[in-house]
Design a protein around this motif. Structure first.
Motif, PDB file in Angstrom:
ATOM      1  N   ASP A   1       0.819  -1.214   0.000  1.00  9.29           N
ATOM      2  CA  ASP A   1       0.000   0.000   0.000  1.00  9.29           C
ATOM      3  C   ASP A   1       0.853   1.265   0.000  1.00  9.29           C
ATOM      4  OD1 ASP A   1      -2.463  -1.468   0.257  1.00  9.29           O
ATOM      5  OD2 ASP A   1      -1.959  -1.785   2.354  1.00  9.29           O
ATOM      6  N   ARG A   2       2.055   1.155   0.545  1.00  4.64           N
ATOM      7  CA  ARG A   2       2.864   2.373   0.732  1.00  4.64           C
ATOM      8  C   ARG A   2       4.344   1.995   0.732  1.00  4.64           C
ATOM      9  NH1 ARG A   2       0.831   3.285   4.996  1.00  4.64           N
ATOM     10  NH2 ARG A   2       2.398   2.647   6.505  1.00  4.64           N
ATOM     11  N   CYS A   3       5.145   2.844   0.094  1.00  2.00           N
ATOM     12  CA  CYS A   3       6.592   2.664   0.123  1.00  2.00           C
ATOM     13  C   CYS A   3       7.242   4.033  -0.037  1.00  2.00           C
ATOM     14  CB  CYS A   3       7.052   1.719  -0.991  1.00  2.00           C
ATOM     15  SG  CYS A   3       8.840   1.425  -0.986  1.00  2.00           S
ATOM     16  N   GLN A   4       7.875   4.490   1.022  1.00  2.00           N
ATOM     17  CA  GLN A   4       8.466   5.826   1.001  1.00  2.00           C
ATOM     18  C   GLN A   4       9.876   5.786   1.595  1.00  2.00           C
ATOM     19  OE1 GLN A   4       5.651   8.248   3.190  1.00  2.00           O
ATOM     20  NE2 GLN A   4       4.440   8.652   1.353  1.00  2.00           N
ATOM     21  N   LEU A   5      10.752   6.571   0.992  1.00  2.00           N
ATOM     22  CA  LEU A   5      12.093   6.806   1.507  1.00  2.00           C
ATOM     23  C   LEU A   5      12.235   8.300   1.705  1.00  2.00           C
ATOM     24  CD1 LEU A   5      15.079   6.204   2.145  1.00  2.00           C
ATOM     25  CD2 LEU A   5      15.508   6.218  -0.336  1.00  2.00           C
ATOM     26  N   ARG A   6      12.478   8.698   2.956  1.00  2.00           N
ATOM     27  CA  ARG A   6      12.557  10.127   3.270  1.00  2.00           C
ATOM     28  C   ARG A   6      13.875  10.447   3.969  1.00  2.00           C
ATOM     29  NH1 ARG A   6       6.974   8.956   4.779  1.00  2.00           N
ATOM     30  NH2 ARG A   6       7.676   8.593   6.922  1.00  2.00           N
ATOM     31  N   CYS A   7      14.345  11.670   3.721  1.00  2.16           N
ATOM     32  CA  CYS A   7      15.551  12.145   4.397  1.00  2.16           C
ATOM     33  C   CYS A   7      15.632  13.654   4.260  1.00  2.16           C
ATOM     34  CB  CYS A   7      16.805  11.481   3.818  1.00  2.16           C
ATOM     35  SG  CYS A   7      17.141  11.977   2.119  1.00  2.16           S
ATOM     36  N   GLN A   8      16.466  14.229   5.051  1.00  3.56           N
ATOM     37  CA  GLN A   8      16.808  15.641   4.923  1.00  3.56           C
ATOM     38  C   GLN A   8      18.215  15.724   4.335  1.00  3.56           C
ATOM     39  OE1 GLN A   8      14.906  18.195   5.406  1.00  3.56           O
ATOM     40  NE2 GLN A   8      13.159  17.047   6.264  1.00  3.56           N
ATOM     41  N   PRO A   9      18.433  16.596   3.365  1.00  6.94           N
ATOM     42  CA  PRO A   9      17.560  17.653   2.863  1.00  6.94           C
ATOM     43  C   PRO A   9      16.813  17.278   1.573  1.00  6.94           C
ATOM     44  CG  PRO A   9      19.767  18.022   2.064  1.00  6.94           C
ATOM     45  CD  PRO A   9      19.811  16.733   2.829  1.00  6.94           C
ATOM     46  N   LEU A  10      16.794  16.013   1.185  1.00  2.15           N
ATOM     47  CA  LEU A  10      16.251  15.637  -0.119  1.00  2.15           C
ATOM     48  C   LEU A  10      14.753  15.385  -0.107  1.00  2.15           C
ATOM     49  CD1 LEU A  10      19.071  13.195  -1.298  1.00  2.15           C
ATOM     50  CD2 LEU A  10      18.796  15.623  -1.812  1.00  2.15           C
ATOM     51  N   GLY A  11      14.150  15.275   1.069  1.00  2.00           N
ATOM     52  CA  GLY A  11      12.719  15.017   1.148  1.00  2.00           C
ATOM     53  C   GLY A  11      12.402  13.568   0.808  1.00  2.00           C
ATOM     54  N   SER A  12      11.320  13.343   0.068  1.00  2.00           N
ATOM     55  CA  SER A  12      10.863  11.997  -0.288  1.00  2.00           C
ATOM     56  C   SER A  12      11.424  11.608  -1.656  1.00  2.00           C
ATOM     57  CB  SER A  12       9.338  11.944  -0.311  1.00  2.00           C
ATOM     58  OG  SER A  12       8.884  10.640  -0.605  1.00  2.00           O
ATOM     59  N   LEU A  13      12.023  10.416  -1.743  1.00  5.05           N
ATOM     60  CA  LEU A  13      12.608   9.935  -2.986  1.00  5.05           C
ATOM     61  C   LEU A  13      11.769   8.782  -3.546  1.00  5.05           C
ATOM     62  CD1 LEU A  13      16.386   9.837  -1.979  1.00  5.05           C
ATOM     63  CD2 LEU A  13      15.186  11.620  -3.265  1.00  5.05           C
ATOM     64  N   PRO A  14      11.655   8.657  -4.874  1.00  6.71           N
ATOM     65  CA  PRO A  14      10.893   7.547  -5.457  1.00  6.71           C
ATOM     66  C   PRO A  14      11.495   6.202  -5.049  1.00  6.71           C
ATOM     67  CG  PRO A  14      11.386   9.230  -7.110  1.00  6.71           C
ATOM     68  CD  PRO A  14      12.196   9.577  -5.902  1.00  6.71           C
ATOM     69  N   ALA A  15      10.649   5.287  -4.616  1.00  2.95           N
ATOM     70  CA  ALA A  15      11.121   3.986  -4.151  1.00  2.95           C
ATOM     71  C   ALA A  15      10.042   2.936  -4.377  1.00  2.95           C
ATOM     72  CB  ALA A  15      11.486   4.052  -2.667  1.00  2.95           C
TER      73      ALA A  15
END
Length: 218
Positions: free
Chosen positions: A60-74
């Protein structure tokens, strides 16, 4: 025998109208019924379905997040475990080669280029998650990993495009967050079967087969 019209219409029915068709799902059942109807219209005989036991997965959901890049496609690796509610955050640890993965990985999220590492270093080291990248993959991709693998439904795992992986390293990102929600279940799938009678006297039989279910993220 009824002439088969443009195959694109059937692709649209399966991919757009019916949509996702993981094994054992309502979508797979709709697709099986549609295929049985079409095969019967085309004059094939003994049209029907045969059940089989399998392990199915979806996400249902797949997210990769970090600072300072925000959310990246995954995209999740097949049979990835879900993260706890709200995701899992950990220090990013990078290995250029899957054979190099090892050491104390307690609570860390491991980024590996070049292939899937063996399970033991990740599990014994206490890794909290796995990110795969490949120089041959410009975008996140569907990584096949069977339900019987030692990391299946144990470790949260996803893929990212190679450029995004390079950017994580170039920007010196220290910490990342994975947020993955998957569903894994033992289900009953159904093969669609039919017979097209031959026109000659040869005893030989030809078997033609293919998948009509769909892989999540395809």
């Amino acid at each position: 025998m009824e002439q088969v019209e443009d195959g694109l219409n059937h692709i649209r029915m399966l991919a757009e109208e019916i949509g996702k068709r993981p094994a054992g799902s309502a979508g797979e059942a709709r697709a099986a019924a549609y295929l049985c109807e079409q095969l019967s219209i085309w004059g094939l005989k003994d049209v029907g379905t045969e059940p089989f036991a399998t392990c199915s997965w979806d996400f249902d959901r797949c997210q990769l997040r970090c600072q300072p890049l925000g959310s990246l496609p995954a995209l999740p690796v097949e049979f990835s475990a879900s993260t706890p509610a709200g995701g899992v955050r950990g220090q990013l640890t990078v290995f250029e080669n899957p054979d190099d993965v090892g050491g104390n990985l307690e609570g860390r999220i491991v980024l590996v280029a070049g292939g899937m590492p063996t399970a033991a270093p990740l599990l014994d080291g206490g890794a909290a998650g796995l990110i795969l990248a490949s120089s041959e993959k410009h975008w996140a991709w569907h990584e096949i990993y069977g339900s019987g693998g030692p990391l299946a439904d144990v470790l949260p795992m996803l893929t990212v495009g190679y450029g995004d992986a390079v950017e994580l390293i170039r920007r010196g990102v220290q910490e990342v967050e994975l947020d993955i929600s998957t569903t894994i279940a033992d289900v009953t799938g159904h093969n669609v079967v039919a017979t097209l009678p031959g026109t000659g006297d040869s005893p030989q039989r030809l078997n033609v087969s293919g998948h009509y279910d769909s892989v999540p993220a395809s």
